[in-house]
Design a protein around this motif. Sequence first.
Motif, short mmCIF file in Angstrom:
data_model
loop_
_atom_site.label_atom_id
_atom_site.label_comp_id
_atom_site.label_asym_id
_atom_site.label_seq_id
_atom_site.Cartn_x
_atom_site.Cartn_y
_atom_site.Cartn_z
N THR A 78 -5.21 -27.57 35.60
CA THR A 78 -5.94 -29.06 35.61
C THR A 78 -5.21 -29.97 36.42
O THR A 78 -4.24 -30.44 36.08
N PRO A 79 -5.71 -30.45 37.79
CA PRO A 79 -5.14 -31.58 38.37
C PRO A 79 -5.11 -32.74 37.61
O PRO A 79 -5.95 -32.97 36.98
N PRO A 80 -4.58 -33.78 38.22
CA PRO A 80 -4.48 -35.08 37.71
C PRO A 80 -5.96 -35.71 37.86
O PRO A 80 -6.69 -35.63 38.89
N ILE A 93 -9.04 -36.86 27.88
CA ILE A 93 -9.13 -35.97 29.21
C ILE A 93 -7.89 -35.32 29.73
O ILE A 93 -7.68 -34.56 30.48
N LEU A 94 -6.65 -35.62 28.76
CA LEU A 94 -5.39 -35.28 29.15
C LEU A 94 -5.24 -33.94 28.42
O LEU A 94 -4.64 -33.89 27.25
N LEU A 95 -5.87 -32.88 29.08
CA LEU A 95 -5.60 -31.67 28.41
C LEU A 95 -5.71 -30.59 29.67
O LEU A 95 -6.34 -30.98 30.89
N ASP A 96 -4.96 -29.27 29.38
CA ASP A 96 -4.98 -28.43 30.62
C ASP A 96 -4.91 -26.90 29.73
O ASP A 96 -3.90 -26.60 29.36
N GLY A 107 4.55 -37.36 29.48
CA GLY A 107 4.35 -38.02 30.67
C GLY A 107 3.93 -39.39 30.55
O GLY A 107 3.30 -40.07 31.33
N VAL A 108 4.02 -40.19 29.35
CA VAL A 108 3.78 -41.13 29.02
C VAL A 108 5.01 -42.22 28.52
O VAL A 108 5.86 -41.74 28.22
N PHE A 153 -0.45 -38.96 35.77
CA PHE A 153 0.21 -37.82 36.65
C PHE A 153 1.29 -37.46 35.89
O PHE A 153 1.73 -36.14 36.33
N GLY A 154 1.79 -37.81 35.08
CA GLY A 154 3.02 -37.49 34.40
C GLY A 154 2.70 -36.49 33.66
O GLY A 154 3.62 -35.79 33.17
N TYR A 155 1.57 -36.66 33.11
CA TYR A 155 1.15 -35.55 32.01
C TYR A 155 1.12 -33.94 32.44
O TYR A 155 1.88 -33.15 32.05
#
Length: 445
Positions: free
Chosen positions: A10-12, A312-315, A388-389, A402-404
Amino acid sequence: MARFLQGRDTPPLGKPAFRALRPAAAVAARLPMTTRQWIYSVFSGAEGRREADIARIDADAVAASVADLYPRRRYPAVVVGSSNGALTHLCAALGVPWLPQTLLLPVRQHQVPPDDPIRAAHAFDRTARALLARNPGLVLHHMHDPNQDRLTLRRMAYFRVKRTRLGPAYEEFITDVLEPGGTILIAECGQQWPTTRIGQRHLFQLGAVGGIPPEEYRYGSPQIADYLRRHRAGVSEWQAPPADAESPEAEWGFDPALRDDITVFADRHGFHTARLMFDQPEDLSPLVADLYRWWHRQRDLPANRLLIDSFILLDPWRALLTGSVPYWTTFPVQPSLARLHRYLDGRDGYDYLHLALFCHGVNSVGTATAGQWRHLLRRARIEGIFAGVSPSRYPNDPYTFFGYQQALRAIPERHRMPEPLSLASLVAFLQEMSGRYPRVQMTTR
């Protein structure tokens, strides 16, 4: 989910093109807080569409664009229903697509202060009537959350629409890809919220799932009064139209009218149906985390790394590639922190904890502090890290989006992608764990 089924991560922010914004986000992260908040408001509010565009939306065309994201091949099941991050990981484990009931239609908004819900409730009545007249299979939930969304509300209103019928695009997709005799799994989140009826199939919702309960939005609290003073709002509480019903929550709740339509469709085409019912969005998170741990151990993997998602920060691709156990939180708020502690209290420990924190730009009521999250990370047996935070910039770190992804790519372990779990394996797991998840039920038909 579509990218996972295409064998990609998953992209940013979900879009490959946004990778180009990484250098700008790194620069923005070093700017003063007030400037970062202004950037957040402008960037998030840029999603808003003109009212004329919203009024002309064809929901069936939108559904077709959703379905077209997925690879056209045979699947043993298709999931339809509530939005949910843990559900995304469950779909990845099963190797099946998910069709959402609820979609966000961001409306360009000006001249509506975040702290004036009464004005907000009727700001788009004409647009709402036009949208609903064009799309008889939708229910509109106009959500207004001056606590968590106050920066975005400066420029954008949240229209969330729920499908009450599958419609031709979803029906065509399911008949094309679902194996004969396959299963439509209906994901039903029972989350409710007080609402005000504005018109036929048009509801207004003050507040949203997060750090404070619905009654505090309508009746205030000392914490809200202090929050409004800090933001120079000129009021000590929010005045809202009187609530006249409890409805499916705008973002997460499931409208049961869709279930009835799915059942008729399934019977007509010889498909099975199953219902996955849960009371609140995060009720699925312990179940899915335990499922992954059980699955990893069956594959002789360590299962000692917990990947803590945030909104939404998941992959799902990276979670499986690294052999991680995913645990999804709705937002970095006090109730989510408490549930995560309870989950860790009831499980064998994890060697590694990787913590994502969605940054919505403002220290809203109910947000858990960086210190509280740092305390949670100390529960790792070897290492607990922020993924990433920057804890010093949280909850306004524009680089976290983006860091995630960088943090996930830095995890050293790599494993072969497994064959998907069968639906029978999921049922067997739930039977083995009978009684462990009292707020989750699965029935088959």
